[in-house]
Enzyme design. Structure first.
Site, mmCIF file in Angstrom:
data_model
loop_
_atom_site.group_PDB
_atom_site.id
_atom_site.type_symbol
_atom_site.label_atom_id
_atom_site.label_comp_id
_atom_site.label_asym_id
_atom_site.label_seq_id
_atom_site.Cartn_x
_atom_site.Cartn_y
_atom_site.Cartn_z
ATOM 1 N N CYS A 93 0.859 -1.181 0.000
ATOM 2 C CA CYS A 93 0.000 0.000 0.000
ATOM 3 C C CYS A 93 0.895 1.230 0.000
ATOM 4 C CB CYS A 93 -0.943 -0.001 1.193
ATOM 5 S SG CYS A 93 -0.279 -0.691 2.699
ATOM 6 N N GLU A 105 -8.201 8.610 1.425
ATOM 7 C CA GLU A 105 -7.625 8.130 0.178
ATOM 8 C C GLU A 105 -8.658 7.818 -0.896
ATOM 9 O OE1 GLU A 105 -3.432 6.368 1.636
ATOM 10 O OE2 GLU A 105 -4.936 4.886 1.095
#
Length: 172
Positions: free
Chosen positions: A59, A107
């Site tokens: 990630c 995000e």
């Protein structure tokens, strides 16, 4: 510099500043699969947020001007020494989650996956990753339900809200 929205306009922003201000920003997540098992990483103790927590394979945040797939391939190599794979785009998701010390991940994340198969070479970068392990999805869901604070907020969100799109099966 990562791409973040400031006053409605996408701009290059320092990563830490984006998290301190809770700015909506671009991100990338990758899941390496071997059948029904997923490769997890435990974030290095030196990470400035969520250190020591288990999360998906990779990630990260794209650099300013970098596309999601290029970012995914780059970070698989930088974090885990994984090369020669071509992740497949699964979906774009958005979430907002506190990650400790007043930091917020807000995000817009492009999520990718790939079938690793047996023999995937994994060489974790100790500055990024403390440990890796393979976990069958059913066992991972059980672990997350029993001890959610051992896992990153975004992994929990992915399992709760996006499992069908990521893994091709419904969330429990």
């Amino acid at each position: 510099m990562i791409p973040a929205w400031v006053d409605g306009t996408l701009q290059p922003v320092e990563k830490l500043d984006a998290h301190l201000r809770g700015l909506r920003h671009k991100a990338v997540s990758v899941f390496a699969m071997d059948g029904d098992s997923v490769l997890l990483q435990r974030r290095a103790a030196g990470k400035y947020h969520t250190p020591g927590l288990w999360t998906n394979t990779c990630c990260t945040h794209p650099h300013w001007g970098e596309d999601g797939l290029t970012c995914a391939v780059r970070r698989l190599d930088e974090e885990l020494g994984i090369t020669g794979v071509q992740p497949e785009f699964r979906l774009t998701a958005e979430y907002r989650a506190p990650v400790g010390d007043g930091l917020v991940e807000h995000e817009v994340v492009q999520i990718y996956s790939f079938e690793a198969g047996p023999g995937l070479r994994v060489e974790p970068n100790p500055d990024e990753v403390d440990a890796v392990r393979w976990a069958p999805l059913s066992e991972l869901r059980t672990e997350v339900a029993a001890a959610p604070n051992r896992f990153t907020p975004w992994l929990r969100i992915y399992l709760d809200e996006h499992a069908n799109a990521i893994f091709g099966q419904p969330a429990d």
